[in-house]
Motif scaffolding. Structure first.
Motif, PDB file in Angstrom:
ATOM      1  N   MET A   1       0.830  -1.200   0.000  1.00 50.27           N
ATOM      2  CA  MET A   1       0.000   0.000   0.000  1.00 50.27           C
ATOM      3  C   MET A   1       0.864   1.249   0.000  1.00 50.27           C
ATOM      4  O   MET A   1       2.019   1.240   0.422  1.00 50.27           O
ATOM      5  N   LYS A   2       0.263   2.355  -0.421  1.00 51.10           N
ATOM      6  CA  LYS A   2       0.874   3.669  -0.273  1.00 51.10           C
ATOM      7  C   LYS A   2       0.383   4.255   1.051  1.00 51.10           C
ATOM      8  O   LYS A   2      -0.823   4.311   1.297  1.00 51.10           O
ATOM      9  N   ILE A   3       1.343   4.679   1.879  1.00 51.01           N
ATOM     10  CA  ILE A   3       0.996   5.065   3.252  1.00 51.01           C
ATOM     11  C   ILE A   3       1.495   6.482   3.549  1.00 51.01           C
ATOM     12  O   ILE A   3       2.637   6.827   3.255  1.00 51.01           O
ATOM     13  N   PHE A   4       0.616   7.284   4.144  1.00 48.60           N
ATOM     14  CA  PHE A   4       0.963   8.625   4.615  1.00 48.60           C
ATOM     15  C   PHE A   4       0.826   8.646   6.134  1.00 48.60           C
ATOM     16  O   PHE A   4      -0.188   8.209   6.675  1.00 48.60           O
ATOM     17  N   ILE A   5       1.872   9.142   6.830  1.00 47.39           N
ATOM     18  CA  ILE A   5       1.843   9.230   8.288  1.00 47.39           C
ATOM     19  C   ILE A   5       1.856  10.695   8.705  1.00 47.39           C
ATOM     20  O   ILE A   5       2.755  11.446   8.342  1.00 47.39           O
ATOM     21  N   GLU A   6       0.854  11.087   9.474  1.00 46.36           N
ATOM     22  CA  GLU A   6       0.772  12.431  10.050  1.00 46.36           C
ATOM     23  C   GLU A   6       1.128  12.319  11.528  1.00 46.36           C
ATOM     24  O   GLU A   6       0.520  11.530  12.259  1.00 46.36           O
ATOM     25  N   THR A   7       2.112  13.104  11.983  1.00 45.29           N
ATOM     26  CA  THR A   7       2.615  12.961  13.351  1.00 45.29           C
ATOM     27  C   THR A   7       2.401  14.234  14.144  1.00 45.29           C
ATOM     28  O   THR A   7       2.680  15.338  13.669  1.00 45.29           O
ATOM     29  N   LEU A   8       1.913  14.072  15.376  1.00 45.82           N
ATOM     30  CA  LEU A   8       1.715  15.195  16.282  1.00 45.82           C
ATOM     31  C   LEU A   8       2.473  14.912  17.584  1.00 45.82           C
ATOM     32  O   LEU A   8       2.771  13.771  17.900  1.00 45.82           O
ATOM     33  N   GLY A   9       2.758  15.987  18.329  1.00 48.67           N
ATOM     34  CA  GLY A   9       3.355  15.793  19.644  1.00 48.67           C
ATOM     35  C   GLY A   9       4.850  16.000  19.689  1.00 48.67           C
ATOM     36  O   GLY A   9       5.423  16.746  18.907  1.00 48.67           O
ATOM     37  N   CYS A  10       5.485  15.282  20.594  1.00 46.47           N
ATOM     38  CA  CYS A  10       6.883  15.509  20.949  1.00 46.47           C
ATOM     39  C   CYS A  10       7.833  14.758  20.010  1.00 46.47           C
ATOM     40  O   CYS A  10       7.408  13.929  19.207  1.00 46.47           O
ATOM     41  N   PRO A  11       9.137  15.032  20.107  1.00 46.49           N
ATOM     42  CA  PRO A  11      10.116  14.308  19.279  1.00 46.49           C
ATOM     43  C   PRO A  11      10.059  12.793  19.437  1.00 46.49           C
ATOM     44  O   PRO A  11      10.408  12.061  18.510  1.00 46.49           O
ATOM     45  N   LYS A  12       9.614  12.304  20.596  1.00 44.28           N
ATOM     46  CA  LYS A  12       9.516  10.855  20.785  1.00 44.28           C
ATOM     47  C   LYS A  12       8.476  10.259  19.840  1.00 44.28           C
ATOM     48  O   LYS A  12       8.641   9.154  19.342  1.00 44.28           O
ATOM     49  N   ASN A  13       7.393  11.003  19.605  1.00 43.30           N
ATOM     50  CA  ASN A  13       6.387  10.553  18.647  1.00 43.30           C
ATOM     51  C   ASN A  13       6.928  10.540  17.220  1.00 43.30           C
ATOM     52  O   ASN A  13       6.651   9.629  16.439  1.00 43.30           O
ATOM     53  N   PHE A  14       7.689  11.577  16.859  1.00 47.07           N
ATOM     54  CA  PHE A  14       8.272  11.622  15.513  1.00 47.07           C
ATOM     55  C   PHE A  14       9.265  10.477  15.327  1.00 47.07           C
ATOM     56  O   PHE A  14       9.369   9.897  14.241  1.00 47.07           O
ATOM     57  N   ASN A  15       9.989  10.132  16.392  1.00 45.64           N
ATOM     58  CA  ASN A  15      10.894   8.990  16.340  1.00 45.64           C
ATOM     59  C   ASN A  15      10.101   7.703  16.095  1.00 45.64           C
ATOM     60  O   ASN A  15      10.485   6.863  15.271  1.00 45.64           O
ATOM     61  N   ASP A  16       8.966   7.549  16.787  1.00 45.96           N
ATOM     62  CA  ASP A  16       8.108   6.372  16.585  1.00 45.96           C
ATOM     63  C   ASP A  16       7.623   6.286  15.141  1.00 45.96           C
ATOM     64  O   ASP A  16       7.580   5.193  14.550  1.00 45.96           O
ATOM     65  N   SER A  17       7.252   7.439  14.569  1.00 45.69           N
ATOM     66  CA  SER A  17       6.758   7.439  13.196  1.00 45.69           C
ATOM     67  C   SER A  17       7.838   7.015  12.208  1.00 45.69           C
ATOM     68  O   SER A  17       7.559   6.312  11.226  1.00 45.69           O
ATOM     69  N   GLU A  18       9.086   7.447  12.449  1.00 41.96           N
ATOM     70  CA  GLU A  18      10.183   7.031  11.580  1.00 41.96           C
ATOM     71  C   GLU A  18      10.417   5.526  11.681  1.00 41.96           C
ATOM     72  O   GLU A  18      10.716   4.867  10.679  1.00 41.96           O
ATOM     73  N   MET A  19      10.283   4.995  12.882  1.00 39.83           N
ATOM     74  CA  MET A  19      10.417   3.543  13.055  1.00 39.83           C
ATOM     75  C   MET A  19       9.286   2.811  12.339  1.00 39.83           C
ATOM     76  O   MET A  19       9.515   1.803  11.647  1.00 39.83           O
TER      77      MET A  19
ATOM     78  N   ASN B   1      -0.491   9.674  13.983  1.00 35.56           N
ATOM     79  CA  ASN B   1       0.208   9.360  15.226  1.00 35.56           C
ATOM     80  C   ASN B   1      -0.069  10.497  16.205  1.00 35.56           C
ATOM     81  O   ASN B   1       0.426  11.606  16.046  1.00 35.56           O
ATOM     82  N   THR B   2      -0.867  10.220  17.216  1.00 43.32           N
ATOM     83  CA  THR B   2      -1.451  11.258  18.059  1.00 43.32           C
ATOM     84  C   THR B   2      -0.674  11.496  19.354  1.00 43.32           C
ATOM     85  O   THR B   2       0.124  10.663  19.799  1.00 43.32           O
ATOM     86  N   CYS B   3      -0.964  12.645  19.975  1.00 43.12           N
ATOM     87  CA  CYS B   3      -0.460  12.977  21.310  1.00 43.12           C
ATOM     88  C   CYS B   3      -1.651  13.057  22.258  1.00 43.12           C
ATOM     89  O   CYS B   3      -2.699  13.587  21.902  1.00 43.12           O
ATOM     90  N   GLY B   4      -1.493  12.555  23.476  1.00 42.95           N
ATOM     91  CA  GLY B   4      -2.584  12.590  24.443  1.00 42.95           C
ATOM     92  C   GLY B   4      -2.142  13.072  25.801  1.00 42.95           C
ATOM     93  O   GLY B   4      -2.682  12.686  26.833  1.00 42.95           O
ATOM     94  N   PHE B   5      -1.144  13.986  25.821  1.00 41.57           N
ATOM     95  CA  PHE B   5      -0.486  14.377  27.064  1.00 41.57           C
ATOM     96  C   PHE B   5      -1.314  15.382  27.861  1.00 41.57           C
ATOM     97  O   PHE B   5      -1.551  15.211  29.041  1.00 41.57           O
ATOM     98  N   ILE B   6      -1.754  16.462  27.209  1.00 41.13           N
ATOM     99  CA  ILE B   6      -2.547  17.490  27.876  1.00 41.13           C
ATOM    100  C   ILE B   6      -3.725  17.855  26.977  1.00 41.13           C
ATOM    101  O   ILE B   6      -3.807  17.438  25.829  1.00 41.13           O
ATOM    102  N   ASN B   7      -4.636  18.682  27.512  1.00 40.76           N
ATOM    103  CA  ASN B   7      -5.877  18.986  26.789  1.00 40.76           C
ATOM    104  C   ASN B   7      -5.636  19.581  25.414  1.00 40.76           C
ATOM    105  O   ASN B   7      -6.282  19.193  24.435  1.00 40.76           O
ATOM    106  N   ASP B   8      -4.716  20.551  25.322  1.00 40.59           N
ATOM    107  CA  ASP B   8      -4.456  21.183  24.027  1.00 40.59           C
ATOM    108  C   ASP B   8      -3.975  20.163  23.004  1.00 40.59           C
ATOM    109  O   ASP B   8      -4.372  20.208  21.832  1.00 40.59           O
ATOM    110  N   ALA B   9      -3.099  19.249  23.448  1.00 43.65           N
ATOM    111  CA  ALA B   9      -2.573  18.225  22.536  1.00 43.65           C
ATOM    112  C   ALA B   9      -3.673  17.264  22.106  1.00 43.65           C
ATOM    113  O   ALA B   9      -3.732  16.842  20.937  1.00 43.65           O
ATOM    114  N   LYS B  10      -4.558  16.901  23.034  1.00 44.22           N
ATOM    115  CA  LYS B  10      -5.666  16.004  22.691  1.00 44.22           C
ATOM    116  C   LYS B  10      -6.597  16.658  21.675  1.00 44.22           C
ATOM    117  O   LYS B  10      -7.020  16.024  20.704  1.00 44.22           O
TER     118      LYS B  10
END
Length: 437
Positions: free
Chosen positions: A1-19, A44-53
């Protein structure tokens, strides 16, 4: 498949998306740069605080607009891990929910997935750090994060991360060094060490905190030029760590220490191990060993029970300590945390006014720190060409995305990843200007 990944949040999330992208490409899938081209859109979502959610939920609905009949919409990351059942019920637009521990299983999950059905795959965390042999670097491989641990054992009263990411699991030193070598061979000049708590590294594997020893090994890798430390807990910044930072030229004279507050009463309520005296002592030790060090911190205003006196103490700390890099969050009342059940919750307007007061003071501090650099020649990592002989870059005192930039001119052609000497000719609140020398 052709896959697009949209990443939000901290650098740890971006690292997860690269993996995740690396794992999927190895399995035969193709990453594409836009949701319109994709067969599968993954958020790839962030759920840390209200604004991020809120941002994550809005982005999921944004991506749902591209879905159509033939596209699959998947949601992963912290928000998905934290609210799997609620999201599954309330977001029928989403076909597939995944957690933060399921990236390695992605090829198998997608292979068995049937269009028209909805599934959720959310696993518990593993007891050890799970190595991922594949990683797809972003468009700027000259700067790369390196995750040295996962999870967190610091049970801060306001934080949901341990319930999402699990207990602290250090990565083996040999695996970290091997990935760092790979990154250097692919053109990485700046290596950014990340974890929920970088200074806790080794506590579970090596019966002690061995970040200093790891840093010595990373500094021996040819090709790496800057090594940056993020997310360091103040009470674990040892004299040995400071000595290594001071002695090793490759380690940026920069450290990120999320202090959160300075009032002993508030720190105790937050279940932080730090004290006001300890924080001031650590800053003094860092500055004594490295007079040019730039310290970044984050603070929280409006934690339950924070009085006007507590806030004035925090404001005085900001003014007198004069940290060069500082951000402020308003306290976010997160269900499932001890702080959410505390009495004396602070009014939202008061939180915001206190946040604004600190950032207005920090504006002057940042400007003064930048003005001190006028006339100096600083090493700058080129990040982008702006046109007409102008470029955008960063100094070793600045982490990507969150800190200052340098806008400068050069008479020769430069490319992202180049390291150049720039004479600073002007300074602004959060940026510098100069010319290559």
């Amino acid at each position: 498949m052709k896959i697009f990944i949209e990443t939000l949040g901290c650098p740890k999330n971006f690292n997860d998306s690269e993996m995740a992208a690396g794992i999927l490409e190895h399995a035969g899938h193709t990453m594409v740069p836009s949701p319109q081209e994709a067969d599968l859109i993954m958020v790839n979502t962030c759920g840390f605080i209200n604004d991020a959610k809120t941002e994550s939920i809005e982005r999921i609905f944004d991506m749902a607009q591209y879905k159509g009949e033939d596209k699959i919409l998947a949601v992963t990351g912290c928000l998905s891990q934290r609210y799997e059942n609620e999201l599954f019920e309330e977001m029928p637009e989403v076909d597939l929910f995944l957690g933060v521990n399921d990236y390695q299983r992605l090829p198998q999950i997608l292979e068995k997935f049937q269009k028209g059905k909805r599934e959720k795959h959310l696993s518990d965390y593993n007891k050890i750090f799970m190595e991922t042999p594949f990683r797809k670097l972003g468009k700027n491989p000259y700067t790369a994060t390196l995750k040295i641990a996962e999870g967190c054992n610091n049970v801060c009263a306001y934080c949901v991360i341990p319930s999402i990411r699990g207990k602290y699991r250090s990565r083996k030193q040999e695996d970290i060094v091997a990935e760092a070598r790979m990154l250097a061979e692919k053109g990485c000049r700046e290596l950014i060490l990340i974890a929920q708590d970088v200074t806790a590294y080794g506590m579970d594997l090596y019966d002690g905190f061995v970040l200093p020893q790891l840093l010595r090994k990373l500094c021996r890798i040819e090709g790496l030029h800057w090594i940056r430390l993020m997310y360091c807990y103040e009470d674990r910044i040892s004299d040995e760590l400071i000595q290594v930072m001071a002695e090793e030229e490759k380690i940026c004279k920069y450290i990120d220490i999320p202090l959160q507050h300075i009032s002993d009463r508030v720190l105790k309520g937050m279940n932080r191990r730090s004290t006001a005296a300890g924080i001031r002592g650590t800053i003094e030790r860092l500055r004594r060993a490295m007079p040019d060090i730039h310290i970044r911190t984050t603070l929280i205003t409006g934690f339950p029970g924070e009085t006007e006196e507590d806030f004035e103490e925090l404001l005085d700390f900001v003014e007198t300590t004069r940290l060069q890099r500082l951000g402020v969050f308003t306290y976010s009342q997160e269900e499932g945390t001890p702080a959410a059940e505390m009495e004396d919750q602070v009014d939202e307007e008061v939180k915001a006014l206190r946040q604004d007061a600190i950032m207005r003071r920090q504006l002057d501090i940042s400007l003064a720190a930048n003005q001190e650099k006028i006339g100096k020649a600083l090493e700058v990592l080129v990040e982008a060409e702006e046109g007409d002989g102008s470029y955008l870059g960063r100094t070793a005192y600045d982490a990507p995305e969150i800190d200052n930039s340098v806008i400068f001119t050069a008479k020769r052609q430069l490319v992202p990843g180049d390291l150049v000497q720039v004479e600073i000719t002007d300074a602004f609140d959060y940026d510098l200007a100069g010319k290559e020398v």
